[in-house]
Design an enzyme around this catalytic site. Structure first.
Site, PDB file in Angstrom:
ATOM      1  N   CYS A 117       0.820  -1.226   0.000  1.00 10.80           N
ATOM      2  CA  CYS A 117       0.000   0.000   0.000  1.00 10.80           C
ATOM      3  C   CYS A 117       0.849   1.270   0.000  1.00 10.80           C
ATOM      4  O   CYS A 117       0.346   2.355  -0.290  1.00 10.80           O
ATOM      5  CB  CYS A 117      -0.943   0.009   1.195  1.00 10.80           C
ATOM      6  SG  CYS A 117      -2.052  -1.397   1.206  1.00 10.80           S
ATOM      7  N   HIS A 257      -2.552   7.135   3.074  1.00 13.57           N
ATOM      8  CA  HIS A 257      -3.129   5.899   2.548  1.00 13.57           C
ATOM      9  C   HIS A 257      -4.407   5.635   3.353  1.00 13.57           C
ATOM     10  O   HIS A 257      -4.408   5.719   4.573  1.00 13.57           O
ATOM     11  CB  HIS A 257      -2.148   4.734   2.696  1.00 13.57           C
ATOM     12  CG  HIS A 257      -2.814   3.417   2.487  1.00 13.57           C
ATOM     13  ND1 HIS A 257      -3.629   3.175   1.400  1.00 13.57           N
ATOM     14  CD2 HIS A 257      -2.835   2.280   3.251  1.00 13.57           C
ATOM     15  CE1 HIS A 257      -4.101   1.945   1.492  1.00 13.57           C
ATOM     16  NE2 HIS A 257      -3.647   1.392   2.601  1.00 13.57           N
ATOM     17  N   ASN A 287     -10.389   0.166   0.939  1.00 15.73           N
ATOM     18  CA  ASN A 287      -8.922   0.206   0.897  1.00 15.73           C
ATOM     19  C   ASN A 287      -8.460  -0.203  -0.505  1.00 15.73           C
ATOM     20  O   ASN A 287      -8.504  -1.376  -0.857  1.00 15.73           O
ATOM     21  CB  ASN A 287      -8.356  -0.742   1.957  1.00 15.73           C
ATOM     22  CG  ASN A 287      -6.831  -0.752   1.977  1.00 15.73           C
ATOM     23  OD1 ASN A 287      -6.179  -0.274   1.048  1.00 15.73           O
ATOM     24  ND2 ASN A 287      -6.256  -1.312   3.024  1.00 15.73           N
TER      25      ASN A 287
HETATM   26  O1  UT7 Z   1      -3.630  -1.198   3.752  1.00 16.31           O
HETATM   27  C1  UT7 Z   1      -2.820  -1.760   4.744  1.00 16.31           C
HETATM   28  C2  UT7 Z   1      -3.363  -3.052   5.208  1.00 16.31           C
HETATM   29  N1  UT7 Z   1      -4.529  -3.092   6.036  1.00 16.31           N
HETATM   30  C3  UT7 Z   1      -4.924  -2.298   7.044  1.00 16.31           C
HETATM   31  O2  UT7 Z   1      -4.440  -1.254   7.191  1.00 16.31           O
HETATM   32  C4  UT7 Z   1      -5.946  -2.738   8.032  1.00 16.31           C
HETATM   33  C5  UT7 Z   1      -5.559  -2.363   9.436  1.00 16.31           C
HETATM   34  N2  UT7 Z   1      -6.475  -2.911  10.422  1.00 16.31           N
HETATM   35  C6  UT7 Z   1      -7.772  -2.584  10.516  1.00 16.31           C
HETATM   36  O3  UT7 Z   1      -8.268  -1.782   9.763  1.00 16.31           O
HETATM   37  C7  UT7 Z   1      -8.576  -3.204  11.641  1.00 16.31           C
HETATM   38  O4  UT7 Z   1      -7.697  -3.887  12.521  1.00 16.31           O
HETATM   39  C8  UT7 Z   1      -9.682  -4.185  11.147  1.00 16.31           C
HETATM   40  C9  UT7 Z   1     -10.808  -3.411  10.486  1.00 16.31           C
HETATM   41  C10 UT7 Z   1      -9.089  -5.193  10.202  1.00 16.31           C
HETATM   42  C11 UT7 Z   1     -10.297  -4.917  12.349  1.00 16.31           C
HETATM   43  O5  UT7 Z   1     -10.775  -4.000  13.305  1.00 16.31           O
HETATM   44  P1  UT7 Z   1     -10.402  -4.183  14.839  1.00 16.31           P
HETATM   45  O6  UT7 Z   1     -11.094  -3.119  15.577  1.00 16.31           O
HETATM   46  O7  UT7 Z   1      -8.905  -4.247  14.943  1.00 16.31           O
HETATM   47  O8  UT7 Z   1     -11.096  -5.552  15.193  1.00 16.31           O
HETATM   48  P2  UT7 Z   1     -10.446  -6.924  15.685  1.00 16.31           P
HETATM   49  O9  UT7 Z   1      -9.607  -7.523  14.612  1.00 16.31           O
HETATM   50  O10 UT7 Z   1      -9.809  -6.696  17.024  1.00 16.31           O
HETATM   51  O11 UT7 Z   1     -11.723  -7.811  15.864  1.00 16.31           O
HETATM   52  C12 UT7 Z   1     -12.740  -7.480  16.840  1.00 16.31           C
HETATM   53  C13 UT7 Z   1     -13.888  -8.462  16.665  1.00 16.31           C
HETATM   54  C14 UT7 Z   1     -13.456  -9.916  16.544  1.00 16.31           C
HETATM   55  O12 UT7 Z   1     -14.410 -10.713  17.221  1.00 16.31           O
HETATM   56  P3  UT7 Z   1     -14.117 -11.270  18.700  1.00 16.31           P
HETATM   57  O13 UT7 Z   1     -12.856 -12.081  18.565  1.00 16.31           O
HETATM   58  O14 UT7 Z   1     -13.946 -10.051  19.546  1.00 16.31           O
HETATM   59  O15 UT7 Z   1     -15.341 -12.057  18.987  1.00 16.31           O
HETATM   60  C15 UT7 Z   1     -13.539 -10.195  15.065  1.00 16.31           C
HETATM   61  O16 UT7 Z   1     -13.769 -11.559  14.794  1.00 16.31           O
HETATM   62  O17 UT7 Z   1     -14.587  -8.166  15.435  1.00 16.31           O
HETATM   63  C16 UT7 Z   1     -14.718  -9.367  14.690  1.00 16.31           C
HETATM   64  N3  UT7 Z   1     -14.748  -9.044  13.270  1.00 16.31           N
HETATM   65  C17 UT7 Z   1     -15.877  -8.764  12.606  1.00 16.31           C
HETATM   66  N4  UT7 Z   1     -17.163  -8.718  12.999  1.00 16.31           N
HETATM   67  C18 UT7 Z   1     -18.080  -8.398  12.079  1.00 16.31           C
HETATM   68  C19 UT7 Z   1     -13.696  -8.939  12.422  1.00 16.31           C
HETATM   69  N5  UT7 Z   1     -14.132  -8.604  11.192  1.00 16.31           N
HETATM   70  C20 UT7 Z   1     -15.482  -8.500  11.290  1.00 16.31           C
HETATM   71  C21 UT7 Z   1     -16.491  -8.172  10.370  1.00 16.31           C
HETATM   72  N6  UT7 Z   1     -17.777  -8.133  10.806  1.00 16.31           N
HETATM   73  N7  UT7 Z   1     -16.234  -7.891   9.077  1.00 16.31           N
END
Ligand code: UT7
Length: 332
Positions: A117, A257, A287
Site C-alpha cells: 500500500c 493511505h 482500501n
Molecule cells: O492497507 C494496509 C493493510 N490493512 C490495514 O491497514 C488494516 C488495518 N487494520 C484494521 O483496519 C482493523 O484492525 C480491522 C478493520 C481489520 C479490524 O478491526 P479491529 O477493531 O482491529 O477488530 P479486531 O480484529 O480486534 O476484531 C474485533 C472483533 C473480533 O471478534 P471477537 O474475537 O472479539 O469475537 C472479530 O472476529 O470483530 C470481529 N470481526 C468482525 N465482525 C463483524 C472482524 N471482522 C469482522 C467483520 N464483521 N467484518
C-alpha cells in the site's frame, strides 16, 4: 543535461474505478458481518470491484490516459512508466509494460514495483531521482490494484476492506521551490509476517493461516497493522516536514493511505492536523492500496480543492512492512 537545480512536480493526474459498487449490505449476504460493524470499525460504506473477467490493467490504462492528457503531453513523450501494485494481473509481462503498449508510449521504459500500500510514495520517490539527474523528463507513476482478485471472500476480517482502482500521475520538471520538496521511505522486513499474500511459493505457515480453499489470498493481523499504521504515519509525516524545516501548521492537505478511518483519525490527531484537511475517499472506495493516494488526489484536483502553492503531504504504510511520506508544493 542535468536537471539538478530544478524542481520535480506533478504535471497531471488521472484515476479510474470499476463501475460495479459492492455495498456493506451486499457483504452481509456473503459473510457474517453487518453494515453497522463495517462502518463503525472501518468507515467504509461501499467499494468498487472489477468483475471476474476484467483485468486490473484496464483501470491502469484509463488512469494513465487521463493523467497524460491532464499533463498536456502525449504518451509518446513519456520516458518511463512505473506501476506500483501488489495485485498484478501477470508477473510477466509487468503491468507497466502492458500499459506502455496499450497507450502507445513507445519511447518509455517500464517496470512494476511492489511496496504494497506504500507503493505510490515509493514510486514517486524513484521517479523523482530519474528526473532530478536529467536522465528522463517525463515519468508516469500508476498505482494499479485489483485487491478483490486476491481477497478471501470467506474471511470477514479482510473481505470487507479491500477493493479495486487505479490512480496515475505524470511527473516532470517544474520551477525550483515547487513540486516534491522531500521524501522519506522505510521498511521493516522483520515484521513482514503481519500482512502476507503468497505467490509462487506457499509456506506451511501460510497454509495454516488460510483455512479456505484459495491459498493465494491476503492474510492480515489487522490490529497489529492498525497500531503500526497510526504510529508510523505520524513519524513519517514529521520526518519529511522536519527535513524541509516546516511544521504541521504549514500543511494545507494531507493525503494518507486510506485503509481505515480510525487509522486516519488516530494519525492526524497525533499530528494536530484537523480531519477536514484530509480529502476522504475511504467511505465510498474502501482500501484501494497503492491507488488510494493518487485517486484521492485526482478527486481533490477535479473538485478544485487545491491551489497553487498549497503544501501537501502524501503518507502511506503497508505490507513489507513499508512506509513513506512526501511533501509536495502544488504547482498547477
Ligand atoms: O492497507 C494496509 C493493510 N490493512 C490495514 O491497514 C488494516 C488495518 N487494520 C484494521 O483496519 C482493523 O484492525 C480491522 C478493520 C481489520 C479490524 O478491526 P479491529 O477493531 O482491529 O477488530 P479486531 O480484529 O480486534 O476484531 C474485533 C472483533 C473480533 O471478534 P471477537 O474475537 O472479539 O469475537 C472479530 O472476529 O470483530 C470481529 N470481526 C468482525 N465482525 C463483524 C472482524 N471482522 C469482522 C467483520 N464483521 N467484518
Amino acid at each position: 543535461m542535468s536537471n539538478q537545480n530544478r524542481g520535480v512536480g506533478i504535471l497531471g493526474v488521472g484515476s479510474a474505478l470499476p463501475e460495479t459498487v459492492m455495498t456493506n449490505f451486499d457483504l452481509e449476504k456473503v459473510v457474517d458481518t453487518s453494515d453497522e460493524w463495517i462502518k463503525r470499525r472501518t468507515g467504509i460504506s461501499e467499494r468498487r470491484v472489477l468483475d471476474k473477467d476484467t483485468p486490473a490493467y484496464e483501470l491502469g490504462v484509463k488512469a494513465a490516459v487521463r493523467a497524460v492528457e491532464d499533463a498536456g503531453i502525449t504518451a509518446e513523450d513519456l520516458d518511463l512508466i512505473i506501476v506500483t501494485t501488489n495485485s498484478p494481473d501477470y508477473l510477466v509481462p509487468s503491468t507497466a509494460c502492458i500499459i506502455q503498449g496499450k497507450i502507445g508510449a513507445g519511447k518509455a521504459a517500464a517496470f512494476d514495483m511492489n511496496a504494497a500500500c506504500t507503493g505510490f510514495v515509493y514510486g514517486i520517490t524513484v521517479a523523482k531521482q530519474f528526473i532530478e539527474t536529467g536522465a528522463y523528463k517525463y515519468v508516469m507513476v500508476v498505482g494499479c490494484e485489483a485487491l478483490s482478485k486476491i481477497t478471501d471472500w470467506e474471511d470477514r476480517n479482510t473481505c470487507v476492506l479491500f477493493a479495486d482502482a487505479a490512480g496515475a500521475v505524470v511527473l516532470g520538471p517544474v520551477k525550483e521551490g515547487y513540486g516534491i520538496l522531500g521524501t522519506n521511505i522505510g521498511a521493516d522486513g522483520s515484521a513482514g509476517h503481519t500482512i502476507t499474500s503468497p505467490c509462487c511459493h506457499i509456506d506451511p505457515v501460510d497454509i495454516e493461516k488460510r483455512p479456505h480453499e484459495n491459498k493465494r489470498v491476503v492474510w492480515m493481523d489487522g490490529s497489529a497493522v492498525l497500531k503500526f499504521a497510526v504510529r508510523i504515519m505520524e513519524q513519517a509525516t514529521r520526518a519529511v516536514l522536519e527535513e524541509a524545516k516546516m511544521s504541521t501548521d504549514d500543511v494545507d492537505f494531507i493525503f494518507p493511505h486510506q485503509a481505515n478511518i480510525r487509522i486516519i483519525e488516530g494519525a492526524v490527531d497525533r499530528l494536530g492536523i484537523p480531519l477536514d484537511k484530509v480529502p476522504l475517499i475511504i467511505g465510498k472506495y474502501g482500501n484501494i492500496s497503492s491507488a488510494s493516494i493518487p485517486v484521492a488526489l485526482d478527486e481533490a484536483v477535479k473538485t478544485n480543492k487545491l491551489k497553487k502553492g498549497d503544501n501537501l503531504i502524501f503518507v502511506g504504510f503497508g505490507g513489507g512492512l513499508t512506509w513513506g511520506s512526501a511533501l509536495v508544493k502544488w504547482c498547477k
